[in-house]
Design a protein around this motif. Structure first.
Motif, PDB file in Angstrom:
ATOM      1  N   PRO A 190       0.811  -1.217   0.000  1.00 17.93           N
ATOM      2  CA  PRO A 190       0.000   0.000   0.000  1.00 17.93           C
ATOM      3  C   PRO A 190       0.846   1.269   0.000  1.00 17.93           C
ATOM      4  O   PRO A 190       1.994   1.274   0.424  1.00 17.93           O
ATOM      5  N   ILE A 191       0.229   2.326  -0.475  1.00 18.20           N
ATOM      6  CA  ILE A 191       0.852   3.641  -0.480  1.00 18.20           C
ATOM      7  C   ILE A 191       0.168   4.468   0.601  1.00 18.20           C
ATOM      8  O   ILE A 191      -1.052   4.604   0.610  1.00 18.20           O
ATOM      9  N   TYR A 192       0.962   4.997   1.533  1.00 15.88           N
ATOM     10  CA  TYR A 192       0.440   5.816   2.611  1.00 15.88           C
ATOM     11  C   TYR A 192       0.826   7.270   2.390  1.00 15.88           C
ATOM     12  O   TYR A 192       1.880   7.564   1.835  1.00 15.88           O
ATOM     13  N   GLU A 193      -0.044   8.173   2.826  1.00 10.21           N
ATOM     14  CA  GLU A 193       0.244   9.599   2.755  1.00 10.21           C
ATOM     15  C   GLU A 193       0.525  10.110   4.163  1.00 10.21           C
ATOM     16  O   GLU A 193      -0.177   9.756   5.114  1.00 10.21           O
ATOM     17  N   TYR A 194       1.548  10.933   4.268  1.00 10.88           N
ATOM     18  CA  TYR A 194       1.915  11.556   5.538  1.00 10.88           C
ATOM     19  C   TYR A 194       1.983  13.064   5.336  1.00 10.88           C
ATOM     20  O   TYR A 194       2.360  13.539   4.266  1.00 10.88           O
ATOM     21  N   SER A 205       4.844  20.460  11.037  1.00  8.02           N
ATOM     22  CA  SER A 205       5.734  21.604  11.163  1.00  8.02           C
ATOM     23  C   SER A 205       5.804  22.421   9.872  1.00  8.02           C
ATOM     24  O   SER A 205       5.546  23.616   9.871  1.00  8.02           O
ATOM     25  N   CYS A 206       6.159  21.756   8.758  1.00  9.84           N
ATOM     26  CA  CYS A 206       6.321  22.493   7.493  1.00  9.84           C
ATOM     27  C   CYS A 206       5.147  22.323   6.530  1.00  9.84           C
ATOM     28  O   CYS A 206       5.052  23.030   5.537  1.00  9.84           O
ATOM     29  N   GLY A 207       4.246  21.359   6.796  1.00  9.68           N
ATOM     30  CA  GLY A 207       3.073  21.164   5.943  1.00  9.68           C
ATOM     31  C   GLY A 207       3.318  20.303   4.724  1.00  9.68           C
ATOM     32  O   GLY A 207       2.420  20.122   3.903  1.00  9.68           O
ATOM     33  N   ASP A 208       4.516  19.770   4.561  1.00 10.81           N
ATOM     34  CA  ASP A 208       4.841  18.924   3.409  1.00 10.81           C
ATOM     35  C   ASP A 208       4.007  17.646   3.448  1.00 10.81           C
ATOM     36  O   ASP A 208       3.812  17.037   4.486  1.00 10.81           O
ATOM     37  N   VAL A 209       3.482  17.254   2.276  1.00  5.83           N
ATOM     38  CA  VAL A 209       2.729  16.011   2.137  1.00  5.83           C
ATOM     39  C   VAL A 209       3.550  15.070   1.270  1.00  5.83           C
ATOM     40  O   VAL A 209       4.045  15.462   0.216  1.00  5.83           O
ATOM     41  N   GLN A 210       3.689  13.826   1.713  1.00  2.00           N
ATOM     42  CA  GLN A 210       4.473  12.854   0.956  1.00  2.00           C
ATOM     43  C   GLN A 210       3.765  11.502   0.922  1.00  2.00           C
ATOM     44  O   GLN A 210       3.016  11.166   1.828  1.00  2.00           O
ATOM     45  N   GLU A 211       3.989  10.769  -0.158  1.00  2.10           N
ATOM     46  CA  GLU A 211       3.467   9.417  -0.310  1.00  2.10           C
ATOM     47  C   GLU A 211       4.615   8.437  -0.108  1.00  2.10           C
ATOM     48  O   GLU A 211       5.704   8.637  -0.634  1.00  2.10           O
ATOM     49  N   VAL A 212       4.354   7.380   0.654  1.00  2.00           N
ATOM     50  CA  VAL A 212       5.388   6.404   0.977  1.00  2.00           C
ATOM     51  C   VAL A 212       4.818   5.003   0.773  1.00  2.00           C
ATOM     52  O   VAL A 212       3.718   4.705   1.232  1.00  2.00           O
ATOM     53  N   LYS A 272      -0.074  10.297   9.743  1.00  3.78           N
ATOM     54  CA  LYS A 272      -0.605   9.535   8.618  1.00  3.78           C
ATOM     55  C   LYS A 272      -1.976  10.097   8.241  1.00  3.78           C
ATOM     56  O   LYS A 272      -2.817  10.334   9.108  1.00  3.78           O
ATOM     57  N   LEU A 273      -2.182  10.339   6.953  1.00  5.27           N
ATOM     58  CA  LEU A 273      -3.451  10.875   6.464  1.00  5.27           C
ATOM     59  C   LEU A 273      -4.361   9.742   6.002  1.00  5.27           C
ATOM     60  O   LEU A 273      -3.886   8.697   5.540  1.00  5.27           O
ATOM     61  N   LEU A 274      -5.650   9.955   6.095  1.00 10.22           N
ATOM     62  CA  LEU A 274      -6.625   9.031   5.524  1.00 10.22           C
ATOM     63  C   LEU A 274      -6.976   9.534   4.132  1.00 10.22           C
ATOM     64  O   LEU A 274      -7.269  10.717   3.948  1.00 10.22           O
ATOM     65  N   SER A 275      -6.946   8.661   3.172  1.00  8.74           N
ATOM     66  CA  SER A 275      -7.258   9.067   1.806  1.00  8.74           C
ATOM     67  C   SER A 275      -8.035   7.964   1.111  1.00  8.74           C
ATOM     68  O   SER A 275      -8.016   6.798   1.526  1.00  8.74           O
ATOM     69  N   ALA A 276      -8.719   8.326   0.056  1.00 12.99           N
ATOM     70  CA  ALA A 276      -9.499   7.362  -0.715  1.00 12.99           C
ATOM     71  C   ALA A 276      -8.563   6.484  -1.529  1.00 12.99           C
ATOM     72  O   ALA A 276      -7.518   6.934  -1.990  1.00 12.99           O
ATOM     73  N   PRO A 277      -8.912   5.215  -1.724  1.00 12.11           N
ATOM     74  CA  PRO A 277      -8.068   4.357  -2.559  1.00 12.11           C
ATOM     75  C   PRO A 277      -8.126   4.805  -4.014  1.00 12.11           C
ATOM     76  O   PRO A 277      -9.059   5.484  -4.433  1.00 12.11           O
ATOM     77  N   ALA A 278      -7.136   4.400  -4.774  1.00 10.92           N
ATOM     78  CA  ALA A 278      -7.050   4.800  -6.179  1.00 10.92           C
ATOM     79  C   ALA A 278      -7.986   3.994  -7.075  1.00 10.92           C
ATOM     80  O   ALA A 278      -8.185   4.337  -8.224  1.00 10.92           O
ATOM     81  N   PHE A 279      -8.577   2.920  -6.556  1.00 10.70           N
ATOM     82  CA  PHE A 279      -9.498   2.116  -7.353  1.00 10.70           C
ATOM     83  C   PHE A 279     -10.579   1.555  -6.457  1.00 10.70           C
ATOM     84  O   PHE A 279     -10.445   1.507  -5.247  1.00 10.70           O
TER      85      PHE A 279
END
Length: 86
Positions: free
Chosen positions: A2-6, A10-17, A39-46
């Motif tokens: 899975p791909i998680y978003e964080y 502090s700086c507001g940067d969003v990254q996918e891991v 860790k952010l909650l996001s909708a799946p890509a499919f």
């Protein structure tokens, strides 16, 4: 995997891991280095919709039973493409 978003608090940067399920959540931001990642909650890509995924779901007419027809050889006494289309 899975791909998680964080997002860094502090700086507001969003990254996918890309992580496995057993990996511990990240805490340190890759941009500013602060331990403020959440860790952010996001909708799946499919989405999988419908009753199920079967060979016949997207076929129409006489193509629905291709797997059962493939295992049977040509009928005895018949030959050529004309006999196969009957």
């Amino acid at each position: 995997m899975p791909i998680y978003e964080y997002q860094c608090g502090s700086c507001g940067d969003v990254q996918e891991v890309i992580q496995t399920f057993s990996d511990a959540p990240l805490t340190d931001c890759g941009v500013c280095g602060e331990p403020e990642l959440t860790k952010l909650l996001s909708a799946p890509a499919f989405r999988l919709k419908g009753a199920g995924w079967y060979e016949t779901d997207f076929k129409s007419g006489n193509k629905k039973n291709l797997s059962s027809n493939d295992h049977q050889g040509p009928a005895k006494g018949s030959s050529g493409p004309a006999a196969a289309s009957e």
